[in-house]
Design an enzyme around this catalytic site. Structure first.
Site, PDB file in Angstrom:
ATOM      1  N   HIS A 254      -9.717   1.702   4.882  1.00 24.57           N
ATOM      2  CA  HIS A 254      -8.566   1.852   5.799  1.00 24.57           C
ATOM      3  C   HIS A 254      -8.530   2.697   7.020  1.00 24.57           C
ATOM      4  O   HIS A 254      -9.404   3.543   6.784  1.00 24.57           O
ATOM      5  CB  HIS A 254      -7.145   2.429   4.480  1.00 24.57           C
ATOM      6  CG  HIS A 254      -6.213   2.084   5.238  1.00 24.57           C
ATOM      7  ND1 HIS A 254      -5.637   3.194   5.877  1.00 24.57           N
ATOM      8  CD2 HIS A 254      -5.095   1.725   5.276  1.00 24.57           C
ATOM      9  CE1 HIS A 254      -3.781   3.175   6.465  1.00 24.57           C
ATOM     10  NE2 HIS A 254      -3.381   1.653   6.025  1.00 24.57           N
TER      11      HIS A 254
ATOM     12  N   ASN B 131       0.631  -1.321  -0.233  1.00 25.44           N
ATOM     13  CA  ASN B 131       0.111   0.066   0.092  1.00 25.44           C
ATOM     14  C   ASN B 131       1.177   1.376   0.116  1.00 25.44           C
ATOM     15  O   ASN B 131       1.365   1.285   0.958  1.00 25.44           O
ATOM     16  CB  ASN B 131      -0.512   0.285   1.513  1.00 25.44           C
ATOM     17  CG  ASN B 131      -1.915   1.314   1.426  1.00 25.44           C
ATOM     18  OD1 ASN B 131      -1.624   2.093   0.737  1.00 25.44           O
ATOM     19  ND2 ASN B 131      -2.333   1.585   2.487  1.00 25.44           N
ATOM     20  N   TRP B 132       1.213   1.678  -1.043  1.00 29.10           N
ATOM     21  CA  TRP B 132       2.089   2.800  -1.084  1.00 29.10           C
ATOM     22  C   TRP B 132       1.474   4.443  -0.455  1.00 29.10           C
ATOM     23  O   TRP B 132       2.378   5.221  -0.726  1.00 29.10           O
ATOM     24  CB  TRP B 132       2.023   3.269  -2.887  1.00 29.10           C
ATOM     25  CG  TRP B 132       3.172   2.359  -3.588  1.00 29.10           C
ATOM     26  CD1 TRP B 132       3.870   1.142  -2.782  1.00 29.10           C
ATOM     27  CD2 TRP B 132       3.826   2.514  -4.373  1.00 29.10           C
ATOM     28  NE1 TRP B 132       4.961   0.393  -2.910  1.00 29.10           N
ATOM     29  CE2 TRP B 132       4.642   1.547  -4.767  1.00 29.10           C
ATOM     30  CE3 TRP B 132       4.069   3.535  -5.455  1.00 29.10           C
ATOM     31  CZ2 TRP B 132       6.345   1.640  -5.216  1.00 29.10           C
ATOM     32  CZ3 TRP B 132       5.274   4.073  -6.091  1.00 29.10           C
ATOM     33  CH2 TRP B 132       6.373   2.044  -6.546  1.00 29.10           C
ATOM     34  N   LYS B 133       0.044   3.998  -0.415  1.00 30.21           N
ATOM     35  CA  LYS B 133      -0.289   5.764  -0.277  1.00 30.21           C
ATOM     36  C   LYS B 133      -0.432   6.638  -0.538  1.00 30.21           C
ATOM     37  O   LYS B 133       0.134   6.955  -1.695  1.00 30.21           O
ATOM     38  CB  LYS B 133      -0.110   5.970   1.846  1.00 30.21           C
ATOM     39  CG  LYS B 133      -0.476   4.500   2.538  1.00 30.21           C
ATOM     40  CD  LYS B 133      -0.064   4.955   3.921  1.00 30.21           C
ATOM     41  CE  LYS B 133       0.172   3.556   4.708  1.00 30.21           C
ATOM     42  NZ  LYS B 133       0.079   3.720   6.150  1.00 30.21           N
TER      43      LYS B 133
ATOM     44  N   GLY C 225       2.950  -1.109   4.496  1.00 29.45           N
ATOM     45  CA  GLY C 225       2.829  -0.095   4.187  1.00 29.45           C
ATOM     46  C   GLY C 225       4.031   0.548   3.714  1.00 29.45           C
ATOM     47  O   GLY C 225       4.846   0.643   2.557  1.00 29.45           O
ATOM     48  N   GLY C 226       5.028   1.013   4.416  1.00 26.73           N
ATOM     49  CA  GLY C 226       6.412   2.027   4.915  1.00 26.73           C
ATOM     50  C   GLY C 226       6.939   1.324   3.500  1.00 26.73           C
ATOM     51  O   GLY C 226       7.777   1.690   2.579  1.00 26.73           O
TER      52      GLY C 226
ATOM     53  N   GLU D 184      -5.875  -4.673  10.485  1.00 23.80           N
ATOM     54  CA  GLU D 184      -4.445  -3.335  10.461  1.00 23.80           C
ATOM     55  C   GLU D 184      -4.465  -2.347  12.015  1.00 23.80           C
ATOM     56  O   GLU D 184      -5.752  -1.545  12.186  1.00 23.80           O
ATOM     57  CB  GLU D 184      -4.576  -2.325  10.057  1.00 23.80           C
ATOM     58  CG  GLU D 184      -4.016  -3.391   8.921  1.00 23.80           C
ATOM     59  CD  GLU D 184      -3.892  -2.091   7.293  1.00 23.80           C
ATOM     60  OE1 GLU D 184      -2.585  -2.390   7.086  1.00 23.80           O
ATOM     61  OE2 GLU D 184      -4.160  -0.812   7.218  1.00 23.80           O
TER      62      GLU D 184
ATOM     63  N   SER E  40       3.313  -1.939  10.383  1.00 24.14           N
ATOM     64  CA  SER E  40       4.596  -2.007  10.397  1.00 24.14           C
ATOM     65  C   SER E  40       5.505  -3.049  10.314  1.00 24.14           C
ATOM     66  O   SER E  40       6.315  -4.224  10.254  1.00 24.14           O
ATOM     67  CB  SER E  40       5.158  -1.748  12.098  1.00 24.14           C
ATOM     68  OG  SER E  40       4.580  -1.110  12.647  1.00 24.14           O
TER      69      SER E  40
ATOM     70  N   GLU F  92      -6.490   5.333   7.417  1.00 24.45           N
ATOM     71  CA  GLU F  92      -6.588   6.985   7.179  1.00 24.45           C
ATOM     72  C   GLU F  92      -7.721   7.535   6.698  1.00 24.45           C
ATOM     73  O   GLU F  92      -7.737   8.595   6.430  1.00 24.45           O
ATOM     74  CB  GLU F  92      -5.207   6.264   6.858  1.00 24.45           C
ATOM     75  CG  GLU F  92      -4.043   5.884   7.685  1.00 24.45           C
ATOM     76  CD  GLU F  92      -2.607   5.766   6.451  1.00 24.45           C
ATOM     77  OE1 GLU F  92      -2.817   5.988   5.390  1.00 24.45           O
ATOM     78  OE2 GLU F  92      -2.364   5.409   7.124  1.00 24.45           O
TER      79      GLU F  92
ATOM     80  N   GLY G  58       2.497   2.096  11.200  1.00 20.50           N
ATOM     81  CA  GLY G  58       3.735   3.438  10.203  1.00 20.50           C
ATOM     82  C   GLY G  58       4.302   3.260  12.523  1.00 20.50           C
ATOM     83  O   GLY G  58       5.327   4.827  11.876  1.00 20.50           O
TER      84      GLY G  58
HETATM   85  P1  PGA Z   1       2.425   0.000   7.661  1.00 22.47           P
HETATM   86  O1  PGA Z   1       1.205   0.822   7.296  1.00 22.47           O
HETATM   87  O2  PGA Z   1       3.174  -1.159   7.095  1.00 22.47           O
HETATM   88  O3  PGA Z   1       4.232   1.317   7.244  1.00 22.47           O
HETATM   89  O4  PGA Z   1       2.823   0.329   8.985  1.00 22.47           O
HETATM   90  C1  PGA Z   1       0.095  -0.249   6.853  1.00 22.47           C
HETATM   91  C2  PGA Z   1      -0.602   0.146   6.245  1.00 22.47           C
HETATM   92  O5  PGA Z   1      -1.510   1.353   6.760  1.00 22.47           O
HETATM   93  O6  PGA Z   1      -1.575   0.189   5.609  1.00 22.47           O
END
Ligand code: PGA
Length: 242
Positions: free
Chosen positions: A95, A13-15, A226-227, A169, A205, A97, A175
């Site tokens: 998600h 997930n590149w966000k 994510g990251g 999640e 994470s 966010e 993050g």
């Molecule tokens: P993260 O994000 O791996 O950077 O913690 C995961 C996500 O929100 O999908």
């Protein structure tokens, strides 16, 4: 129970990150490799077409959201059918966010799931509790509520034989470098399996260093990354099972 099997997903997930140059870097890292997991990469809307060209055959294309309505006067929104037309196969929905930044309610997310299924996109529906809920031991009750809201969509997908994914999640793990213990992940995923019949992906994470331990847990159907998915060498190595 699935342990390191090829049916498990590794979803990136590149966000709101990435430029065309980053897509080229991922293309370079994926060149000639075979994924042992089911790879999916979800870039921002602007990079979907470039990403489709860049990814190898065994990696699928996903988006990070779709509209809750079909089409029309909805400035800034993207319809599930528009995603489907350019080769998108998966869509992350709900998600945390988006729930937070765009006040997305469970009702809106249920409508988005409906639209995704109509367009034959596989939804990846995210659930997860806040740190306060976790600390109070309320995780399962909270998840039960979030799951309840999309059970009709899940039932419809099952009836129509369409794939459906969920991702657990915990908000406090996204993050932050923090995660639930592996036995907690296993217990929560077992509970989610009882609620839905699905092996949920775990997100929060996830790194190259820790993903295998997570994938080895009972009822874990994959990881949502994510990251770490923004680092081509690391993400491609995870797809290879390294
Ligand atoms: P993260 O994000 O791996 O950077 O913690 C995961 C996500 O929100 O999908």
């Amino acid at each position: 129970m699935s342990i390191g099997n090829s049916q498990q997903f590794v979803v990136g997930n590149w966000k709101m990150n990435g430029r065309t140059s980053d897509v080229r870097k991922l293309k370079g890292a994926l060149e000639g490799q075979r994924s042992i997991y089911r790879g999916v990469v979800c870039p921002p809307f602007t990079l979907l077409r470039d990403m489709k060209e860049a990814i190898s055959e065994d990696v699928a294309l996903g988006a990070q959201d779709c509209s809750s309505v079909e089409e029309g006067a909805h400035t800034g929104d993207i319809a599930a059918t528009q995603l489907q037309e350019i080769g998108v196969q998966y869509v992350i929905l709900g998600h945390s966010e988006r729930r937070k930044d765009h006040n997305e309610s469970s009702e809106i997310i249920a409508l988005k799931i409906q639209k995704a299924l109509e367009a034959l996109l596989t939804p990846i529906v995210c659930v997860g509790e806040s740190e306060a809920v976790y600390e109070n031991g309320g995780t399962l009750t909270f998840l039960q509520e979030q799951v309840r809201a999309f059970l009709p969509g899940l039932a419809e997908a099952k009836t129509r034989g369409l794939p459906f994914l969920i991702a657990y999640e915990p908000l406090w793990a996204i993050g932050t470098g923090r995660q639930p213990r592996l036995d907690e992940i296993a217990a929560i995923h077992r509970a989610l399996f009882e609620m839905t019949g699905l092996e949920a992906l775990y997100g929060g994470s996830v790194k190259q260093e820790n993903y295998k331990g997570i994938l080895a847990q009972e009822c874990v159907g994959g990881v949502l990354v994510g990251g770490e998915s923004l680092k081509p060498d690391r993400f491609s190595a995870m797809l290879r099972g390294e």
